[in-house]
Scaffold this motif. Structure first.
Motif, mmCIF file in Angstrom:
data_model
loop_
_atom_site.group_PDB
_atom_site.id
_atom_site.type_symbol
_atom_site.label_atom_id
_atom_site.label_comp_id
_atom_site.label_asym_id
_atom_site.label_seq_id
_atom_site.Cartn_x
_atom_site.Cartn_y
_atom_site.Cartn_z
ATOM 1 N N MET A 91 13.647 10.545 -2.723
ATOM 2 C CA MET A 91 13.847 11.787 -3.428
ATOM 3 C C MET A 91 13.295 11.624 -4.903
ATOM 4 O O MET A 91 13.003 12.628 -5.360
ATOM 5 N N MET A 92 13.711 10.480 -5.475
ATOM 6 C CA MET A 92 13.173 10.129 -6.981
ATOM 7 C C MET A 92 11.669 10.328 -6.940
ATOM 8 O O MET A 92 11.252 10.892 -7.828
ATOM 9 N N GLU A 93 10.988 9.943 -6.016
ATOM 10 C CA GLU A 93 9.486 9.948 -6.242
ATOM 11 C C GLU A 93 9.234 11.456 -6.361
ATOM 12 O O GLU A 93 8.175 11.729 -6.781
ATOM 13 N N TYR B 255 9.166 5.409 9.255
ATOM 14 C CA TYR B 255 9.769 6.367 9.370
ATOM 15 C C TYR B 255 9.812 7.425 8.503
ATOM 16 O O TYR B 255 10.071 7.219 7.256
ATOM 17 N N PHE B 256 9.270 8.779 8.794
ATOM 18 C CA PHE B 256 9.152 9.719 7.828
ATOM 19 C C PHE B 256 9.993 11.040 8.138
ATOM 20 O O PHE B 256 9.882 11.721 8.946
ATOM 21 N N ASN B 257 10.895 11.243 7.162
ATOM 22 C CA ASN B 257 11.672 12.536 6.996
ATOM 23 C C ASN B 257 10.710 13.719 6.652
ATOM 24 O O ASN B 257 10.033 13.752 5.844
ATOM 25 N N GLU B 258 10.886 14.776 7.504
ATOM 26 C CA GLU B 258 10.202 16.065 7.124
ATOM 27 C C GLU B 258 10.387 16.456 5.792
ATOM 28 O O GLU B 258 9.612 17.371 5.294
ATOM 29 N N LYS B 259 11.555 16.058 5.079
ATOM 30 C CA LYS B 259 11.718 16.739 3.745
ATOM 31 C C LYS B 259 11.579 15.927 2.743
ATOM 32 O O LYS B 259 11.118 16.247 1.684
ATOM 33 N N THR B 260 11.534 14.625 2.991
ATOM 34 C CA THR B 260 11.427 13.465 1.828
ATOM 35 C C THR B 260 10.352 12.574 2.301
ATOM 36 O O THR B 260 10.131 11.774 1.155
ATOM 37 N N GLY B 261 9.901 12.474 3.168
ATOM 38 C CA GLY B 261 8.571 11.718 3.370
ATOM 39 C C GLY B 261 9.180 10.274 4.099
ATOM 40 O O GLY B 261 10.453 10.011 4.356
ATOM 41 N N LEU B 262 8.380 9.151 3.656
ATOM 42 C CA LEU B 262 8.587 7.678 4.108
ATOM 43 C C LEU B 262 10.049 7.337 3.449
ATOM 44 O O LEU B 262 10.355 7.333 2.199
ATOM 45 N N ASP B 263 11.015 7.058 4.254
ATOM 46 C CA ASP B 263 12.280 6.694 3.835
ATOM 47 C C ASP B 263 13.059 5.476 4.412
ATOM 48 O O ASP B 263 13.957 4.854 4.146
ATOM 49 N N THR B 264 12.178 5.062 5.738
ATOM 50 C CA THR B 264 12.746 3.927 6.258
ATOM 51 C C THR B 264 11.417 2.986 6.796
ATOM 52 O O THR B 264 10.716 3.619 7.344
ATOM 53 N N ILE B 265 11.635 1.570 6.580
ATOM 54 C CA ILE B 265 10.451 0.846 7.288
ATOM 55 C C ILE B 265 11.340 -0.392 8.143
ATOM 56 O O ILE B 265 12.365 -0.817 7.770
ATOM 57 N N SER B 266 10.962 -0.459 9.241
ATOM 58 C CA SER B 266 11.661 -1.430 10.200
ATOM 59 C C SER B 266 10.673 -2.518 10.483
ATOM 60 O O SER B 266 9.361 -2.454 10.916
ATOM 61 N N GLU C 37 0.819 -1.168 0.106
ATOM 62 C CA GLU C 37 0.055 -0.105 -0.021
ATOM 63 C C GLU C 37 0.867 1.149 -0.048
ATOM 64 O O GLU C 37 0.458 2.525 -0.329
ATOM 65 N N LEU C 38 2.102 1.052 0.397
ATOM 66 C CA LEU C 38 2.839 2.405 0.566
ATOM 67 C C LEU C 38 4.046 2.881 -0.608
ATOM 68 O O LEU C 38 4.269 1.593 -1.515
ATOM 69 N N SER C 39 4.429 4.045 -0.911
ATOM 70 C CA SER C 39 5.610 3.958 -1.639
ATOM 71 C C SER C 39 6.438 5.050 -0.874
ATOM 72 O O SER C 39 6.077 5.803 0.004
#
Length: 212
Positions: free
Chosen positions: A207-209, A100-111, A39-41
């Motif tokens: 970043m690419m997204e 995990y969501f960086n305020e600049k790039t959004g979702l960038d890590t999943i644990s 469901e995520l990107s």
């Protein structure tokens, strides 16, 4: 004007519009590896992820901390994350997941934390499943992208705080271009409190997204 002539004019106009749309298709980016949750990107906001997962705000608890700017400006930025209260399934294993969501790039890590952290499961079964489902722990690398895409990414990074000289080095250095858009790592350090945890990293993919 006769109906027949009117029909021909409309048909020609529709054909021209169709031709224009076909000559300028929307550019798409595809890469390995997308997030391990369908469901995520990468790059989506926390709010978008919560909605995509079918959750509501009162079902999650946000935590936050400061982290380094992914664009290398030297400034601190906010990182927010939440953990799913209910277990999920990944590779036919029960896991607890955190996003995990960086305020600049959004979702960038999943644990992922596996319910079964026995040595055999982590270092034999899970390892085997990962190798069967992923060609490599590193997905698509920057050097595999075409020149136009790399230029778009470089411009985006400079616009968001990456020093120009650092961006030039990054996109001309073979070692730096050998970094993946997304990757994963399984912690197999015995005695570590994080033993058996699986991290998916997608900072470059996020970043690419945003570029596309």
């Amino acid at each position: 004007m006769p109906v027949k002539k009117l029909f021909i004019i409309f048909a020609l106009a529709a054909g021209l519009l169709s031709a224009c749309s076909k000559t300028e298709p929307e550019k798409q980016i595809s890469y390995d590896w997308p997030p391990p949750v369908e469901e995520l990107s990468w790059g989506m906001s926390g709010e978008e992820a919560v909605e995509a997962l079918g959750l509501t705000d009162d079902e999650i608890t946000w935590e936050e901390a400061e982290t380094g700017d992914p664009f290398g400006s030297g400034e601190k930025v906010k990182m927010r994350w939440f953990q799913m209260e209910e277990p999920m399934e990944f590779l036919e294993e029960e896991v607890s997941a955190a996003f995990y969501f960086n305020e600049k790039t959004g979702l960038d890590t999943i644990s992922f934390e596996f319910a079964d952290k026995s040595w055999r499961n982590i270092e034999v079964d899970v390892q085997k499943k990962l190798m069967e489902n992923y060609e490599s722990s590193w997905g698509t690398m920057l050097e595999e992208l075409d020149g136009e895409t790399l230029e778009m990414l470089k411009s985006y990074m400079v616009e968001n705080g990456t020093p120009e000289d650092a961006a030039e080095r990054m996109f001309s250095d073979e070692d730096l271009l050998h970094r993946p858009l997304a990757s994963y790592e399984l912690n197999m350090q015995e005695g570590s409190p994080a033993y058996g945890s699986l991290l998916f990293h997608g900072s470059q993919a996020a970043m690419m997204e945003h570029v596309f």
